[in-house]
Design a protein around this motif. Sequence first.
Motif, PDB file in Angstrom:
ATOM      1  N   GLN A 171      -9.179  -5.554  -3.925  1.00 60.21           N
ATOM      2  CA  GLN A 171      -9.026  -5.546  -2.473  1.00 60.21           C
ATOM      3  C   GLN A 171      -9.594  -6.760  -1.757  1.00 60.21           C
ATOM      4  O   GLN A 171      -9.143  -7.099  -0.668  1.00 60.21           O
ATOM      5  N   ASN A 194      -3.071  -1.815  -5.049  1.00 66.97           N
ATOM      6  CA  ASN A 194      -3.546  -3.165  -5.344  1.00 66.97           C
ATOM      7  C   ASN A 194      -3.775  -3.399  -6.823  1.00 66.97           C
ATOM      8  O   ASN A 194      -3.750  -4.551  -7.289  1.00 66.97           O
ATOM      9  N   TRP A 218      -1.583  -5.051   2.249  1.00 70.06           N
ATOM     10  CA  TRP A 218      -0.796  -4.934   1.021  1.00 70.06           C
ATOM     11  C   TRP A 218       0.550  -5.631   1.142  1.00 70.06           C
ATOM     12  O   TRP A 218       1.112  -6.091   0.154  1.00 70.06           O
TER      13      TRP A 218
END
Length: 416
Positions: A171, A194, A218
Amino acid sequence: MTTLPCGHPGSIGSLRLCPHLAVEEPPSSTRHLTGVGTRYDLVCGECTPADLVDVCASCADRADQRSFPSGWHGETEVLLRDRELGGTWSARPCPVRPLNDGCLAPMPGHWLALTAEGFVRITDDDQWLVGPVELPEENPVDMRDFPDRPRRSLHTSRDGRFAAVVSDYGQFATVVDLDEWSTVLHLDRDWNDNELTRYPLAFLGEGETAKVVAGTDWNRLDVFALPGGELLTDRETAAPQEGAPEPEHYLDYFQGALQVSPSERSLVVDGWVWMPVGSPLVVDVAAWLAGDVHAAETGRHLTPGRSSDWDTPIAWLDDTTIAIQRMGASWQRMLDGVELYDAQTGRRTGMLAGPAGRMWGHGGLLYVAAEAGLEVWDPAEGARIGFAAGFRPTAHCEGTFAELRDDQLRTWTAEA
């Protein structure tokens, strides 16, 4: 002029196909390899190779581009034409241990490694610790069945002033000004699958024009000025509301690793879409920074789509040609090799059987860190033209390749 079986006059195309494929919207087909390089013919599910006919160049091209291939039949011909590798070798003791094979990166005249202690500068005759760097802790609950993810990776700017530590398959990312030893950006792409993609980040420019493009969600990329960290790509990309149509500039696309073209006018994203299909995306960086605020959402998709296949080596061969490893349209039926695509049109322009491994483009050639050693491939010749057994580099800078393992730094510089 002779009329061909497709009903058109003209020159014969580069491949044969069954009559069902010589139509405006051809059905799915199987690629039947001829045994000559990567050449193949196309056969639909209702026909056999005995039904193949010669067709005009236009019909052959249309079938090749629009008929989604279900798989391969036969074998490719891998061309090995190794010649004297040449170039310049060097080696020296270097007791520096990067965290993994993604943690060595080029600097002007030397290298930077990310170790358990932090950044380490490595020159021809010395190495020293620059300092520690930390990223926020990831949530291991989100890792599903990937015990080796997330993992750290290192990026550096062309002038060596900036470095970024990213959490591949995670992340977070951090950009550091090495000259001032200060953190200039903390990045967070939120959490949405992810663990399936590397962190999208790449540096652009140098000096007063230095920038970094990175994932900030994302499905979103942004560009920031350096060293100040000012956002240069402010825009609206809101998600759709339940029951409402998608907003005009909403991008339903999972961003992945970034590769920047030699001129930095474009970049290619190794991302994917539901359900799940790998779909490399070309973004016009020059247009984006010149005022086309949604250029990142309107990029050009390459390949007809790769079922369940992405996170694969990608390299720019030159400023308009992109090399993508693995040949085919589904991870279960793909072959080792490279497909070449025109970044401007999205069309496949060639294939090369054989390459498998980390890959870089330089001087019109492809360099592949294969399991057995470094391979040099010439796409124009369609063949491997050089091989260095046992040398598996993990970093590259302008024709110099570096391997740091077993307490030794080895480099090889290709002949100009």
